[in-house]
Design a protein around this motif. Structure first.
Motif, PDB file in Angstrom:
ATOM      1  N   CYS A 230       0.090 -79.324  44.223  1.00  0.00           N
ATOM      2  CA  CYS A 230      -0.548 -80.536  44.751  1.00  0.00           C
ATOM      3  C   CYS A 230       0.265 -81.107  45.900  1.00  0.00           C
ATOM      4  O   CYS A 230       1.495 -81.033  45.901  1.00  0.00           O
ATOM      5  CB  CYS A 230      -0.653 -81.560  43.620  1.00  0.00           C
ATOM      6  SG  CYS A 230      -1.355 -83.144  44.100  1.00  0.00           S
ATOM      7  N   VAL A 231      -0.428 -81.725  46.859  1.00  0.00           N
ATOM      8  CA  VAL A 231       0.245 -82.283  48.029  1.00  0.00           C
ATOM      9  C   VAL A 231       0.946 -83.611  47.724  1.00  0.00           C
ATOM     10  O   VAL A 231       1.532 -84.211  48.615  1.00  0.00           O
ATOM     11  CB  VAL A 231      -0.732 -82.459  49.217  1.00  0.00           C
ATOM     12  CG1 VAL A 231      -1.258 -81.131  49.701  1.00  0.00           C
ATOM     13  CG2 VAL A 231      -1.874 -83.402  48.872  1.00  0.00           C
ATOM     14  N   PHE A 232       0.899 -84.060  46.480  1.00  0.00           N
ATOM     15  CA  PHE A 232       1.645 -85.267  46.123  1.00  0.00           C
ATOM     16  C   PHE A 232       3.116 -84.979  45.821  1.00  0.00           C
ATOM     17  O   PHE A 232       3.887 -85.907  45.572  1.00  0.00           O
ATOM     18  CB  PHE A 232       1.015 -85.955  44.901  1.00  0.00           C
ATOM     19  CG  PHE A 232       0.014 -87.000  45.292  1.00  0.00           C
ATOM     20  CD1 PHE A 232       0.429 -88.226  45.788  1.00  0.00           C
ATOM     21  CD2 PHE A 232      -1.350 -86.758  45.185  1.00  0.00           C
ATOM     22  CE1 PHE A 232      -0.492 -89.191  46.164  1.00  0.00           C
ATOM     23  CE2 PHE A 232      -2.270 -87.713  45.558  1.00  0.00           C
ATOM     24  CZ  PHE A 232      -1.840 -88.939  46.046  1.00  0.00           C
TER      25      PHE A 232
ATOM     26  N   CYS B 177     -12.765 -76.287  36.555  1.00  0.00           N
ATOM     27  CA  CYS B 177     -12.930 -75.854  37.941  1.00  0.00           C
ATOM     28  C   CYS B 177     -12.223 -74.522  38.199  1.00  0.00           C
ATOM     29  O   CYS B 177     -11.238 -74.181  37.546  1.00  0.00           O
ATOM     30  CB  CYS B 177     -12.438 -76.929  38.910  1.00  0.00           C
ATOM     31  SG  CYS B 177     -10.723 -76.777  39.345  1.00  0.00           S
TER      32      CYS B 177
ATOM     33  N   ILE C 147      -8.315 -74.237  38.849  1.00  0.00           N
ATOM     34  CA  ILE C 147      -7.414 -74.224  37.689  1.00  0.00           C
ATOM     35  C   ILE C 147      -7.502 -72.872  36.981  1.00  0.00           C
ATOM     36  O   ILE C 147      -6.488 -72.261  36.638  1.00  0.00           O
ATOM     37  CB  ILE C 147      -7.759 -75.382  36.717  1.00  0.00           C
ATOM     38  CG1 ILE C 147      -7.622 -76.727  37.430  1.00  0.00           C
ATOM     39  CG2 ILE C 147      -6.881 -75.329  35.476  1.00  0.00           C
ATOM     40  CD1 ILE C 147      -8.085 -77.932  36.622  1.00  0.00           C
TER      41      ILE C 147
ATOM     42  N   THR D  74      -2.970 -85.472  37.929  1.00  0.00           N
ATOM     43  CA  THR D  74      -4.023 -85.898  38.854  1.00  0.00           C
ATOM     44  C   THR D  74      -5.349 -85.950  38.094  1.00  0.00           C
ATOM     45  O   THR D  74      -5.581 -86.870  37.336  1.00  0.00           O
ATOM     46  CB  THR D  74      -4.075 -84.957  40.076  1.00  0.00           C
ATOM     47  OG1 THR D  74      -3.996 -83.602  39.634  1.00  0.00           O
ATOM     48  CG2 THR D  74      -2.949 -85.243  41.041  1.00  0.00           C
ATOM     49  N   CYS D  75      -6.202 -84.921  38.276  1.00  0.00           N
ATOM     50  CA  CYS D  75      -7.473 -84.939  37.541  1.00  0.00           C
ATOM     51  C   CYS D  75      -7.216 -84.575  36.078  1.00  0.00           C
ATOM     52  O   CYS D  75      -6.171 -84.013  35.736  1.00  0.00           O
ATOM     53  CB  CYS D  75      -8.448 -83.956  38.177  1.00  0.00           C
ATOM     54  SG  CYS D  75      -7.868 -82.250  38.088  1.00  0.00           S
TER      55      CYS D  75
ATOM     56  N   LYS E 167      -6.425 -80.745  35.510  1.00  0.00           N
ATOM     57  CA  LYS E 167      -5.060 -80.290  35.794  1.00  0.00           C
ATOM     58  C   LYS E 167      -4.084 -80.846  34.780  1.00  0.00           C
ATOM     59  O   LYS E 167      -3.238 -80.132  34.257  1.00  0.00           O
ATOM     60  CB  LYS E 167      -4.653 -80.752  37.191  1.00  0.00           C
ATOM     61  CG  LYS E 167      -4.940 -79.746  38.299  1.00  0.00           C
ATOM     62  CD  LYS E 167      -4.388 -80.343  39.566  1.00  0.00           C
ATOM     63  CE  LYS E 167      -4.311 -79.402  40.713  1.00  0.00           C
ATOM     64  NZ  LYS E 167      -3.758 -80.074  41.889  1.00  0.00           N
TER      65      LYS E 167
ATOM     66  N   PRO F  66      -9.914 -78.917  47.843  1.00  0.00           N
ATOM     67  CA  PRO F  66      -9.075 -78.030  48.656  1.00  0.00           C
ATOM     68  C   PRO F  66      -9.481 -76.565  48.519  1.00  0.00           C
ATOM     69  O   PRO F  66      -9.961 -76.152  47.463  1.00  0.00           O
ATOM     70  CB  PRO F  66      -7.662 -78.229  48.088  1.00  0.00           C
ATOM     71  CG  PRO F  66      -7.749 -79.217  47.004  1.00  0.00           C
ATOM     72  CD  PRO F  66      -9.174 -79.564  46.747  1.00  0.00           C
TER      73      PRO F  66
ATOM     74  N   CYS G 250      -7.129 -81.475  51.261  1.00  0.00           N
ATOM     75  CA  CYS G 250      -5.669 -81.385  51.120  1.00  0.00           C
ATOM     76  C   CYS G 250      -5.142 -80.155  51.829  1.00  0.00           C
ATOM     77  O   CYS G 250      -3.972 -80.105  52.196  1.00  0.00           O
ATOM     78  CB  CYS G 250      -5.284 -81.389  49.651  1.00  0.00           C
ATOM     79  SG  CYS G 250      -5.481 -83.041  48.973  1.00  0.00           S
TER      80      CYS G 250
ATOM     81  N   ARG H 259      -6.306 -84.307  55.084  1.00  0.00           N
ATOM     82  CA  ARG H 259      -5.903 -85.236  54.017  1.00  0.00           C
ATOM     83  C   ARG H 259      -4.441 -84.987  53.620  1.00  0.00           C
ATOM     84  O   ARG H 259      -3.707 -85.907  53.282  1.00  0.00           O
ATOM     85  CB  ARG H 259      -6.811 -85.090  52.790  1.00  0.00           C
ATOM     86  CG  ARG H 259      -6.630 -86.210  51.792  1.00  0.00           C
ATOM     87  CD  ARG H 259      -7.361 -85.946  50.468  1.00  0.00           C
ATOM     88  NE  ARG H 259      -8.708 -85.515  50.657  1.00  0.00           N
ATOM     89  CZ  ARG H 259      -9.237 -84.416  50.058  1.00  0.00           C
ATOM     90  NH1 ARG H 259      -8.523 -83.698  49.213  1.00  0.00           N
ATOM     91  NH2 ARG H 259     -10.481 -84.052  50.293  1.00  0.00           N
TER      92      ARG H 259
ATOM     93  N   CYS I 222      -6.766 -88.894  47.624  1.00  0.00           N
ATOM     94  CA  CYS I 222      -7.387 -87.925  46.708  1.00  0.00           C
ATOM     95  C   CYS I 222      -8.429 -88.658  45.864  1.00  0.00           C
ATOM     96  O   CYS I 222      -8.272 -89.845  45.553  1.00  0.00           O
ATOM     97  CB  CYS I 222      -6.303 -87.352  45.803  1.00  0.00           C
ATOM     98  SG  CYS I 222      -6.947 -86.312  44.483  1.00  0.00           S
TER      99      CYS I 222
ATOM    100  N   CYS J  35     -15.560 -80.082  39.111  1.00  0.00           N
ATOM    101  CA  CYS J  35     -14.541 -80.995  39.648  1.00  0.00           C
ATOM    102  C   CYS J  35     -15.138 -82.388  39.665  1.00  0.00           C
ATOM    103  O   CYS J  35     -15.789 -82.797  40.622  1.00  0.00           O
ATOM    104  CB  CYS J  35     -14.122 -80.585  41.057  1.00  0.00           C
ATOM    105  SG  CYS J  35     -13.078 -81.849  41.808  1.00  0.00           S
TER     106      CYS J  35
ATOM    107  N   TYR K 242     -14.345 -85.152  42.752  1.00  0.00           N
ATOM    108  CA  TYR K 242     -14.993 -84.958  44.062  1.00  0.00           C
ATOM    109  C   TYR K 242     -16.515 -84.938  43.949  1.00  0.00           C
ATOM    110  O   TYR K 242     -17.211 -85.419  44.842  1.00  0.00           O
ATOM    111  CB  TYR K 242     -14.436 -83.695  44.753  1.00  0.00           C
ATOM    112  CG  TYR K 242     -13.067 -83.975  45.324  1.00  0.00           C
ATOM    113  CD1 TYR K 242     -12.925 -84.547  46.586  1.00  0.00           C
ATOM    114  CD2 TYR K 242     -11.926 -83.772  44.570  1.00  0.00           C
ATOM    115  CE1 TYR K 242     -11.679 -84.872  47.090  1.00  0.00           C
ATOM    116  CE2 TYR K 242     -10.669 -84.100  45.058  1.00  0.00           C
ATOM    117  CZ  TYR K 242     -10.545 -84.643  46.328  1.00  0.00           C
ATOM    118  OH  TYR K 242      -9.315 -84.986  46.814  1.00  0.00           O
TER     119      TYR K 242
HETATM  120  S1  BJ8 Z   1      -4.128 -84.571  46.075  1.00  0.00           S
HETATM  121  S2  BJ8 Z   1      -7.277 -82.872  45.770  1.00  0.00           S
HETATM  122  S3  BJ8 Z   1      -4.162 -81.136  45.789  1.00  0.00           S
HETATM  123  S4  BJ8 Z   1      -5.107 -83.170  42.978  1.00  0.00           S
HETATM  124  S5  BJ8 Z   1     -10.681 -79.120  42.445  1.00  0.00           S
HETATM  125  S6  BJ8 Z   1      -7.929 -79.254  40.216  1.00  0.00           S
HETATM  126  S7  BJ8 Z   1      -9.231 -82.296  41.634  1.00  0.00           S
HETATM  127  S8  BJ8 Z   1     -11.022 -80.455  39.179  1.00  0.00           S
HETATM  128  S9  BJ8 Z   1      -7.086 -80.027  43.587  1.00  0.00           S
HETATM  129 FE1  BJ8 Z   1      -5.952 -81.693  44.414  1.00  0.00          FE
HETATM  130 FE2  BJ8 Z   1      -3.605 -82.963  44.642  1.00  0.00          FE
HETATM  131 FE3  BJ8 Z   1      -5.914 -84.313  44.719  1.00  0.00          FE
HETATM  132 FE4  BJ8 Z   1      -5.235 -82.790  46.736  1.00  0.00          FE
HETATM  133 FE5  BJ8 Z   1      -8.964 -81.144  39.737  1.00  0.00          FE
HETATM  134 FE6  BJ8 Z   1     -11.037 -81.010  41.350  1.00  0.00          FE
HETATM  135 FE7  BJ8 Z   1     -10.095 -78.802  40.301  1.00  0.00          FE
HETATM  136 FE8  BJ8 Z   1      -8.685 -80.212  42.122  1.00  0.00          FE
END
Ligand code: BJ8
Length: 425
Positions: free
Chosen positions: A76-78, A114, A117, A143-144, A147, A285, A310, A314, A343, A376, A379
């Motif tokens: 992740c870009v975080f 998704c 993953i 995040t989601c 994940k 992404p 991402c 973004r 995000c 997902c 999004y």
């Molecule tokens: S900052 S977009 S890289 S979490 S596509 S795994 S969100 S169910 S990738 Fe992401 Fe970091 Fe956010 Fe960017 Fe979940 Fe959606 Fe699958 Fe996703």
């Protein structure tokens, strides 16, 4: 690439499955990228990187490890690369963009998850990803839901998994949480690397990553030109290589390519016929080697001129400030920078919609394709009310929902072609 068999074996890869994967990827790369007309010369570097993505780059990582450097895998870009570089570490992206060993992944994960993953798990369980095997530390993030729960399942399969907690709202409390998490992550990096983060090494990390971002932002800026000097596919590829390559070499290569594009623009030379429709792609992404939708779009009469993703703007649109004179100041700057990332896991998430509209104007686009990966939720849910708002702003929008399979290509192409015809008119 059979010269790397010993290295792959030592990493524990399943050589037979890995060979099969490389062969499919090689064919697909050739069909998608090498058939494009009039590509810039500077793309040869990225073709080379891709041809050696499991070979020479992995050898570089293994050589660096023997010199005591740590390899840190990210999803992740975080997760700030600046901090990793500060402890002399190397960061590598671990997200995967191919349907490989989903049967294996689905034995330990639900089917309705998704593809991003499932792909990461499929690669790990199928023992075909040399990056994850080379990692000294794998970093997940809350995040989601998909994940964050999947990391619990991943934990027994990797040597050292560290999960960064993330806020869900853009509040003061959310920002404080993010900073606390970055301070904890610094402690973890210092522990595994045996190196202390200082003002000097963190400043160096910030400068290296900022230079990398500036280079891809310069590339993005050049895509505003008419005729368009580089395809969306090639630009996406560069944004994907962003996560794997040596950062300084990558920056130099992107800047050299941009110098070439400047000359192309002066000569009025583009990669698409005059009048090709310009579109923006926004949404989930696209990890390597997920090129399906851009390939469909760019073989259906449109050009992608920007990615709100991402793996795109973004992830790169803000630099980290360098103000201040202490480590604490720089960590504050890093927190400020990453806290802006919009995000869809954040609620509400207004700035993402504003960014889409701003990109649409800036790139003089005629339409927006919202790319959703099936299942997902963040999004997909955002795309519904975004579409209504974008329509009210006279931004024609096409919402696509897909996965990594090849089965829906015909259906996607039909919808994309109809959309392009509509916005042409
Ligand atoms: S900052 S977009 S890289 S979490 S596509 S795994 S969100 S169910 S990738 Fe992401 Fe970091 Fe956010 Fe960017 Fe979940 Fe959606 Fe699958 Fe996703």
């Amino acid at each position: 690439m059979s010269g790397y068999n010993q290295m792959w074996s030592e990493l524990g890869l399943d050589l037979e499955a890995h060979d099969a994967l490389l062969s499919v990827l090689g064919d697909s790369y050739h069909n998608i990228f090498m058939t494009q007309k009039n590509r810039p010369e500077g793309m040869k570097y990225f073709d080379f990187v891709m041809s050696e993505v499991h070979g020479l780059r992995i050898k570089e990582l293994m050589d660096a490890k023997t010199q005591g450097k740590k390899v840190i895998g990210l999803y992740c870009v975080f997760v700030p690369e600046e901090l990793i570089i500060a402890v002399d570490g190397i960061s590598v992206g671990l997200c995967a963009g191919a349907e490989f060993n989903f049967e294996g992944a689905e034995q330990i994960l639900p089917r309705n998850l998704c593809a991003l993953i499932k792909s990461a798990f499929g690669f790990k369980l199928g023992r075909v990803c040399p990056y994850i095997e080379a990692c000294d530390l794998v970093v997940g993030e809350n995040t989601c839901d998909g994940k964050k729960k999947a990391y619990e399942v991943l934990s027994p399969y990797v040597k050292d998994l560290y999960v960064v907690d993330l806020p869900q709202t853009k509040s003061n409390a959310g920002k404080m949480l993010l900073k606390e998490e970055y301070l904890k992550f610094i402690a973890k990096l210092e522990e595994i690397s045996g190196k202390k983060i200082t003002y000097e090494n963190l400043r160096k990390g910030i400068d290296i990553v900022n230079a990398k971002r500036k280079a891809v932002l310069r590339l993005a800026e050049l895509r505003k030109s008419n005729p368009i000097p580089i395809s969306g596919l090639d630009s996406l590829l560069i944004n994907q290589v962003f996560f794997y390559d040596d950062p300084v070499r990558f920056t130099n290569s992107v800047n050299a390519l941009c110098d070439e594009l400047v000359e192309r623009i002066k000569r009025g030379e583009g990669v698409f016929p005059e009048g090709t429709v310009r579109v923006i792609v926004s949404g989930c992404p696209m990890a390597v080697p997920n090129w399906k939708v851009p390939y469909i779009v760019e073989t259906s009469g449109a050009a992608i001129v920007g990615e709100e993703s991402c793996v795109g703007e973004r992830g790169t649109r803000w630099l980290t400030e360098t103000k201040g004179s202490t480590v604490e100041d720089l960590v504050e700057n890093i927190t400020d920078r990453y806290f802006k990332i919009d995000c869809a896991i954040f609620t509400p998430n207004h700035s993402r919609l504003e960014h889409i509209k701003e990109m649409f104007e800036r790139y003089n686009a005629k339409g927006l394709i919202h790319y959703n990966l099936q299942f997902c939720q963040p999004y997909i849910i955002e795309s519904g009310h975004f579409e209504t708002d974008l329509k009210n702003s006279n931004i024609p929008t096409l919402r696509l929902e897909t996965d990594y399979s090849q089965e829906d290509i015909g259906q996607l192409k039909t919808r994309v072609e109809a959309f392009i015809e509509r916005i042409k008119g």
